[in-house]
Design an enzyme around this catalytic site. Structure first.
Site, PDB file in Angstrom:
ATOM      1  CG  ASP A 135      -2.997  24.138   5.797  1.00  0.00           C
ATOM      2  OD1 ASP A 135      -2.128  24.608   5.033  1.00  0.00           O
ATOM      3  OD2 ASP A 135      -3.233  24.606   6.929  1.00  0.00           O
ATOM      4  CG  ASP A 161       2.970  25.867   8.365  1.00  0.00           C
ATOM      5  OD1 ASP A 161       3.578  24.918   8.883  1.00  0.00           O
ATOM      6  OD2 ASP A 161       3.422  26.535   7.418  1.00  0.00           O
ATOM      7  CB  ALA A 164       4.264  32.879   0.415  1.00  0.00           C
TER       8      ALA A 164
END
Length: 196
Positions: free
Chosen positions: A10, A12, A56
């Site tokens: 991942d 952030d 997003a």
């Protein structure tokens, strides 16, 4: 066919500091201490490095695809100095609360869905390599990361940097293989000790 072992990371909150909003510029992007050294050690141990990140902010109109890609270029520049450059990166632009015909078709890739991992596995296959899921790990700071890794047949690790959703994982019965304070601890105290 040659097998490869992969660290799916991942972004952030795992690699760079979670600043509480979407990273839109290089100036906002700060690596978490020890990240470069950790990834360099993993690379030396033969792991491929793949970034998988929900972004997003694209669907929300906060950040553009071009900005995300520029930040990934910047990340690789920072990592390359320590011999820790990543091999592939994937990001998902969609969000269920922000419908957008341009991005909704990517709903299958939003973690905890396994679409980004599936794409990476397919891309490796197209290059003549089979991802050895039993020796590959997914590391992230959120429940969706742990769940995505488990759904994809990978070994999941939760880090306490970023959101560090250890309690939420417990509540939902989503059990990571290991919980680490940060990426450096995950790699040095678990992955490298358990590598075959």
């Amino acid at each position: 066919m040659r097998k490869v072992k992969v660290l799916f990371l991942d972004r952030d909150g795992t690699i760079n500091r979670d600043i509480g909003t979407y990273v839109t510029t290089r100036e906002q992007f700060q690596l978490i201490e020890g990240t470069e050294a950790a990834i360099a050690l993993a690379r030396q141990a033969g792991y491929q490095i793949v970034i998988v990140t929900n972004q997003a902010g694209i669907a929300k109109g906060i950040v553009t695809s071009e900005q995300v890609e520029d930040i990934h270029r910047y990340l690789n520049e920072l990592l390359a100095v320590s011999g820790a450059a990543f091999d592939r990166s994937y990001y998902c632009p969609t969000h269920p609360d922000y419908p957008n015909p341009e991005y909704d078709r990517f709903a299958w890739c939003r973690k905890p869905e396994t679409g980004m991992v599936d794409r990476a596995v397919a891309d490796y296959l197209a290059s003549g390599f089979e991802v050895d899921r039993s020796q590959s790990f997914f590391i992230g700071d959120k429940t969706v990361d742990v769940e995505c890794g488990l759904r994809a047949g990978l070994r999941s690790i939760l880090v306490r940097t970023g959101h560090g959703e250890e309690e939420l994982c417990r509540e939902r019965g989503i059990e990571p293989e290991f919980v680490a304070d940060n990426l450096f601890q995950a790699i040095t105290e678990h992955i490298l000790l358990n590598a075959c």
